[in-house]
Design an enzyme around this catalytic site. Structure first.
Site, PDB file in Angstrom:
ATOM      1  N   ARG A 234     112.618  44.395  43.029  1.00 24.41           N
ATOM      2  CA  ARG A 234     112.116  44.626  41.676  1.00 24.41           C
ATOM      3  C   ARG A 234     113.295  44.770  40.725  1.00 24.41           C
ATOM      4  O   ARG A 234     114.310  45.387  41.058  1.00 24.41           O
ATOM      5  CB  ARG A 234     111.253  45.890  41.617  1.00 24.41           C
ATOM      6  CG  ARG A 234     109.880  45.759  42.259  1.00 24.41           C
ATOM      7  CD  ARG A 234     108.968  44.853  41.451  1.00 24.41           C
ATOM      8  NE  ARG A 234     107.617  44.776  42.006  1.00 24.41           N
ATOM      9  CZ  ARG A 234     107.205  43.856  42.861  1.00 24.41           C
ATOM     10  NH1 ARG A 234     108.074  42.934  43.283  1.00 24.41           N
ATOM     11  NH2 ARG A 234     105.952  43.832  43.294  1.00 24.41           N
ATOM     12  N   GLU A 263     110.002  40.303  32.719  1.00 23.81           N
ATOM     13  CA  GLU A 263     109.709  38.949  33.170  1.00 23.81           C
ATOM     14  C   GLU A 263     108.496  38.408  32.422  1.00 23.81           C
ATOM     15  O   GLU A 263     107.520  39.146  32.239  1.00 23.81           O
ATOM     16  CB  GLU A 263     109.441  38.941  34.682  1.00 23.81           C
ATOM     17  CG  GLU A 263     110.640  39.394  35.502  1.00 23.81           C
ATOM     18  CD  GLU A 263     110.329  39.547  36.980  1.00 23.81           C
ATOM     19  OE1 GLU A 263     111.263  39.721  37.762  1.00 23.81           O
ATOM     20  OE2 GLU A 263     109.117  39.507  37.347  1.00 23.81           O
ATOM     21  N   HIS A 282     111.725  34.805  40.001  1.00 29.65           N
ATOM     22  CA  HIS A 282     110.735  35.576  40.754  1.00 29.65           C
ATOM     23  C   HIS A 282     109.836  34.666  41.592  1.00 29.65           C
ATOM     24  O   HIS A 282     108.599  34.732  41.541  1.00 29.65           O
ATOM     25  CB  HIS A 282     109.880  36.419  39.807  1.00 29.65           C
ATOM     26  CG  HIS A 282     109.250  37.600  40.494  1.00 29.65           C
ATOM     27  ND1 HIS A 282     109.073  38.818  39.880  1.00 29.65           N
ATOM     28  CD2 HIS A 282     108.754  37.757  41.752  1.00 29.65           C
ATOM     29  CE1 HIS A 282     108.490  39.659  40.717  1.00 29.65           C
ATOM     30  NE2 HIS A 282     108.285  39.033  41.871  1.00 29.65           N
TER      31      HIS A 282
END
Length: 315
Positions: A234, A263, A282
């Site tokens: 994370r 994000e 991601h």
């Protein structure tokens, strides 16, 4: 039964569909709801399935029929668990669906840092090998993983899989975990020792008050000179400005990042300008097989809940 997906496009595409959820009732799939659209969209839902949608007292206030929230994810920090407990809403996550994928991406990033595959590919495609005086131009330095010390922060299912791969590369594997875990060929050490001895540090812990901002100016400076920092967990476990400074100063030899605090990436994200920093958007969890497995787990979680035997319950 009305089932609402609030951010379907974060999981579903032309290859992975939500068709398997139709057995439970009427499915309404929203691509990506804005925060101010969520409350109305789920007002008459019996079941909500989401990935990163923020479900709190504000967005859940109109959902009086809601009894179940399913997650397209392992992490659930976007859900107000206390609100759900008070209002009798069961929350179930999708644990362990991405273990192999994230471990694979972790080593894809590590190998790219040490083997420079993309850089050498571009070197060849730019026609430079054709003009090389030798058959093996040593343009970019290469390094072996064998013998290096890898420090794993978090020995959950992903951390243990990373350890197994590291052992296959004949690396020395050390790890820091809040509780003792007996993992073959892994030496558990203090966080301070891990920072001091690791050639590579890779993060696989959840984001919580203990891990938030864990990697900051102080911890980066305690890492070995030239060490590699890898984060596929994370974005909130690191302070991006401090990582940038550690890279620019040359103290760290590189960073491989799949996650950021905000994000999609902000326009002015400082890490895009950092030296020796590889960033992927991601996608460590997102191979086709992984997302298909995820849909099966989400559907099975709903089936078990409706049968009165819920599993993967976090609230």
């Amino acid at each position: 039964m009305k089932i609402v997906l609030t951010d379907a496009q974060t999981v579903i595409d032309e290859l992975v569909t939500a068709y398997c959820l139709n057995e439970f009732g009427e499915v309404t799939a929203h691509g990506l709801l804005r925060y101010d659209e969520v409350a109305e969209a789920i007002a008459d839902a019996d079941i909500v399935v989401c990935n990163k949608t923020l479900l709190n007292s504000e967005t859940l206030r109109m959902a009086k029929k809601l009894k179940y929230i399913g997650l397209f994810a392992t992490g659930y920090n976007n859900i107000d668990i206390e609100y759900c407990r008070k209002n009798g809403i069961t929350v179930c996550n999708a644990g362990s669906y991405s273990t192999n994928a994230v471990a694979q991406q972790t080593f894809a990033l590590i190998l790219e840092h040490y083997n420079k595959v993309a850089k050498y590919d571009q070197y060849v495609k730019d026609g430079k090998w054709k003009r090389s005086p030798t058959f093996s131009p040593f343009v970019y330095p290469l390094n072996e993983l064998s013998g290096k010390t890898i420090g794993i922060v978090g020995l959950g299912t992903i951390g243990k899989e990373v350890a197994a791969i590291a052992n296959a590369f004949h690396m020395h594997v050390i790890a820091y975990n809040r509780s003792r875990r007996d993992v073959p060929n892994v030496e558990q050490v203090s966080f301070e020792k891990l920072l001091k001895e690791s050639d590579i540090i890779t993060v696989h812990c959840p984001l919580n008050p203990d891990s938030e901002d864990l990697f900051n100016k102080e911890t980066f400076m305690k890492m070995k000179q030239g060490a590699l920092f890898v984060n596929t967990a994370r974005g909130g476990v690191m302070i991006e400005q401090d990582l940038y400074d550690a890279l620019e100063s040359g103290h760290l030899g590189g960073a491989c990042i799949d996650v950021l605090r905000v994000e999609p990436m902000e326009e002015e994200c400082i890490l895009t300008q950092a030296k020796n920093c590889i960033i992927t958007p991601h996608v460590a969890w997102a191979p086709l097989e992984t997302r298909l497995r995820l849909m099966d787990i989400v559907a099975d979680n709903i089936r078990c809940f409706l049968n009165g035997t819920p599993k993967n319950v976090v609230s």
